[in-house]
Design an enzyme around this catalytic site. Structure first.
Site, PDB file in Angstrom:
ATOM      1  N   ARG A  29       0.986  -1.152  -0.092  1.00  0.00           N
ATOM      2  CA  ARG A  29       0.016  -0.103  -0.059  1.00  0.00           C
ATOM      3  C   ARG A  29       0.931   1.334  -0.042  1.00  0.00           C
ATOM      4  O   ARG A  29       0.279   2.311  -0.041  1.00  0.00           O
ATOM      5  CB  ARG A  29      -0.911  -0.114   1.049  1.00  0.00           C
ATOM      6  CG  ARG A  29      -1.925  -1.070   1.122  1.00  0.00           C
ATOM      7  CD  ARG A  29      -2.700  -1.293   2.387  1.00  0.00           C
ATOM      8  NE  ARG A  29      -1.985  -2.304   3.379  1.00  0.00           N
ATOM      9  CZ  ARG A  29      -2.254  -2.712   4.506  1.00  0.00           C
ATOM     10  NH1 ARG A  29      -3.489  -2.395   4.977  1.00  0.00           N
ATOM     11  NH2 ARG A  29      -1.509  -3.707   4.882  1.00  0.00           N
ATOM     12  N   LYS A  36       8.644  -1.548   3.546  1.00  0.00           N
ATOM     13  CA  LYS A  36       7.872  -0.725   4.460  1.00  0.00           C
ATOM     14  C   LYS A  36       8.662  -0.408   5.517  1.00  0.00           C
ATOM     15  O   LYS A  36       8.890   0.813   6.057  1.00  0.00           O
ATOM     16  CB  LYS A  36       6.607  -1.317   4.844  1.00  0.00           C
ATOM     17  CG  LYS A  36       5.676  -0.727   5.919  1.00  0.00           C
ATOM     18  CD  LYS A  36       4.297  -0.847   5.963  1.00  0.00           C
ATOM     19  CE  LYS A  36       4.023  -2.253   6.099  1.00  0.00           C
ATOM     20  NZ  LYS A  36       2.472  -2.342   6.183  1.00  0.00           N
ATOM     21  N   LYS A 375      34.837  22.693   4.132  1.00  0.00           N
ATOM     22  CA  LYS A 375      34.802  21.185   3.970  1.00  0.00           C
ATOM     23  C   LYS A 375      36.121  20.726   4.608  1.00  0.00           C
ATOM     24  O   LYS A 375      37.207  21.229   4.184  1.00  0.00           O
ATOM     25  CB  LYS A 375      34.869  20.755   2.452  1.00  0.00           C
ATOM     26  CG  LYS A 375      34.499  19.342   2.051  1.00  0.00           C
ATOM     27  CD  LYS A 375      35.194  18.510   1.041  1.00  0.00           C
ATOM     28  CE  LYS A 375      36.696  18.199   1.502  1.00  0.00           C
ATOM     29  NZ  LYS A 375      37.644  17.760   0.520  1.00  0.00           N
ATOM     30  N   TYR A 390      36.004  29.791  -0.160  1.00  0.00           N
ATOM     31  CA  TYR A 390      35.992  28.225   0.008  1.00  0.00           C
ATOM     32  C   TYR A 390      37.051  27.793   0.677  1.00  0.00           C
ATOM     33  O   TYR A 390      38.392  27.946   0.262  1.00  0.00           O
ATOM     34  CB  TYR A 390      35.850  27.767  -1.483  1.00  0.00           C
ATOM     35  CG  TYR A 390      36.053  26.053  -1.527  1.00  0.00           C
ATOM     36  CD1 TYR A 390      35.207  25.385  -1.060  1.00  0.00           C
ATOM     37  CD2 TYR A 390      37.307  25.522  -1.855  1.00  0.00           C
ATOM     38  CE1 TYR A 390      35.078  24.019  -0.748  1.00  0.00           C
ATOM     39  CE2 TYR A 390      37.267  24.112  -1.938  1.00  0.00           C
ATOM     40  CZ  TYR A 390      36.312  23.374  -1.145  1.00  0.00           C
ATOM     41  OH  TYR A 390      36.451  21.985  -1.020  1.00  0.00           O
ATOM     42  N   ALA A 404      37.759  38.200   1.719  1.00  0.00           N
ATOM     43  CA  ALA A 404      36.563  37.986   0.994  1.00  0.00           C
ATOM     44  C   ALA A 404      37.078  37.111  -0.226  1.00  0.00           C
ATOM     45  O   ALA A 404      38.225  37.739  -0.782  1.00  0.00           O
ATOM     46  CB  ALA A 404      35.739  39.338   0.668  1.00  0.00           C
TER      47      ALA A 404
END
Ligand code: UD1
Ligand code: CA
Length: 490
Positions: A29, A36, A375, A390, A404
């Site tokens: 369903r 499920k 990261k 970055y 910046a």
């Protein structure tokens, strides 16, 4: 030794209680390719909640999970719980699932059967069901409830209105018009006296709408055999406080989402009761295992996911998503930040619009500002990268300032390389640092530099073309152009 003593000593050698969790079904369903019990609410698979509740009642080696559809994925998802697995190769119904567990449960005096798709069941309820079952000396005890809308559930037919004795369970599809008015539902959670169950379990037939062996038919079978079958109503648990949602199942996506909402409301309430302010909690998505310390404020539309831990007196502003992160105390996450698998120390300020990717470690009082992506980046105490940078595979020392537009060029198209920036370093705006490279303590990098060689401590490195300036160049050019135009027009 007479026979009685023998059989009683045999009984003594049996362990008291096992839990069987039915989790082999496909979940047709849901219309999903995923089985499920692996569908998630509150950020975790349905089955993991059921196993967690069961393991509050018995030790994990006494929990038997019946797996079938996508068995390997199910085992991988919950393997670390220490529960045992029983295979049901073809899913021929809930009764067949318990038959498949026959050998596993034979050594226990009683078993509790739980459903892998009924995730909000509380250990207290399972305990009370078990105690009631033992006190009533029943062969089968059914946990029942009376939700507002019983549609879709099997109904429990009591022998008399005022007695707990049950005559049978009738599945929705087989209900007569009169039976349809019965509001008491079968939760799919039961206690059985094992010997009696196993004695009669083989008598199940597939004479029903789905051509399956229904565990629910055991009620009628045991009753016909003169065994005691009783109902234990959910409202009896505790102070009558247990809401019916505790035993609701997830057969459709809509039901799954409703259970998710119930669980998240409970999680938000748990945190608020512990001193966390959550404005408009219904707009927030907070996973079940998230922990937040008192006096932290969570604004609307925040997502706190996975194993996230947040300290005290933090402010998490709107539209931020924090997944599997650890935040210290007094941390400010401004609007629209994304943080994953990262750690942020006390007093740090992040965002708005910052992206902390896995492995970022932001030091005490450090700042990571607008449109900065990190990261595997470690920022020391008080380090700042306030705008458009970055920072990947990099270590930034205490108090350093990243201007910046600075970029660590960590990837050469094949491999990733590290950048090391010492303490108190100033990296001028729009510089690129081509890794592997190291900038030692206190060094300065002139704006717009492309740094390819290590910079020693205290040095200034400028790596850009020198500026030249021609005075009066613009007027001279204009005059030259005007005379060319005149010649052409003549
Ligand atoms: C079942 C009950 C119903 C009850 C409801 C409560 C039966 C026949 N009906 O219906 O009376 O009101 O639960 O939620 O039992 N499973 C297996 N192997 C199988 C079939 C199912 O392991 O061959 C597992 C499923 O993965 C699921 C659980 O058993 O976790 C219940 O099966 P499901 O098909 O959801 O039963 P319901 O139709 O909800
Ligand atoms: Ca179900």
């Amino acid at each position: 030794m007479n026979q009685d003593e023998e059989s009683s000593s045999e009984l003594e050698s049996r362990a008291e209680l096992a839990v069987v969790i039915l989790a082999a079904g496909k979940g047709t369903r849901l219309k999903s390719s995923r089985t499920k019990v692996l569908h998630e609410i509150g950020g975790k698979p349905l089955l993991s909640y059921v196993i967690a509740a069961a393991s509050q009642v018995v030790d994990s080696p006494h929990i038997y999970v019946v797996v079938g559809h996508q068995a390997d994925r199910v085992k991988a998802a919950v393997g670390e719980t220490g529960a045992c697995f029983v295979e049901q190769a073809d899913q021929r119904g809930t009764g067949h699932a318990v038959q498949c567990a026959g050998d596993a449960i034979a050594g226990y005096r009683h078993i509790l059967v739980l459903s892998g798709d009924v995730p909000l069941i509380r250990p207290e309820t399972i305990q009370e069901l078990c105690q009631f079952h033992l006190a009533e000396q029943a062969a089968m005890t059914i946990l029942t409830a009376a939700p507002e809308d019983p549609t879709g559930y099997g109904r429990v037919l009591r022998k008399h209105q005022d007695s707990s004795d049950v005559a049978a369970i009738v599945e929705e599809k087989a209900l007569t018009a009169e039976q349809r008015t019965v509001r008491e539902i079968n939760s799919g959670i039961y206690a059985f006296r094992t010997l009696t169950l196993l004695e009669h379990l083989g008598k199940l037939t597939a004479n029903n709408a789905h051509r399956e062996l229904y565990l629910t038919d055991m009620a009628g079978l045991l009753n016909a055999a003169g065994e005691r079958v009783v109902a234990f109503e959910l409202a009896r648990v505790g102070e009558g406080a247990a809401p019916a949602s505790e035993v609701l199942g997830a057969n459709t996506i809509a039901e799954l989402v409703a259970l998710d909402a119930t669980l998240r409301t409970a999680t938000a309430n748990r945190l608020m009761a512990a001193g966390v302010t959550i404005f408009r909690p219904e707009t927030c998505l907070i996973d079940a295992d998230v922990e937040v310390a008192p006096d932290t404020i969570i604004e609307p539309f925040v997502q706190l996911l996975g194993s996230t831990r947040i300290g005290a007196e933090c402010l998490i502003r709107s539209y931020s998503v924090v997944e599997n992160c650890t935040l210290g105390d007094h941390v400010l996450i401004r609007q629209s930040c994304i943080l994953a698998e990262s750690a942020v120390a006390d007093g740090a300020k992040i965002g708005p619009f910052a992206h902390l990717r896995p492995g970022s470690k932001i030091g005490e009082d450090a700042h990571v500002g607008n449109f900065v992506e990190t990261k595997k980046a470690t920022l020391g105490k008080g380090a700042k990268a306030n705008h458009l940078a970055y920072l990947g595979d990099v270590e930034v020392g205490e108090g350093s300032n990243i201007g910046a537009g600075v970029i660590t060029c960590n990837y050469d198209g094949v491999k990733k390389h590290p950048t090391r920036i010492g303490k108190g370093v100033f990296v001028g705006s729009d510089s690129t640092l081509v890794a592997p490279v190291s900038v030692e303590d206190g060094a300065y990098i002139g704006a717009g530099s492309c740094i390819t060689k290590d910079v020693p401590a205290g040095a200034l490195a400028v790596a850009r073309a020198r500026q030249f300036t021609k005075e009066g160049w613009v007027a001279a050019r204009r005059a030259r152009q005007a005379s060319l135009d005149k010649e052409a027009g003549a």
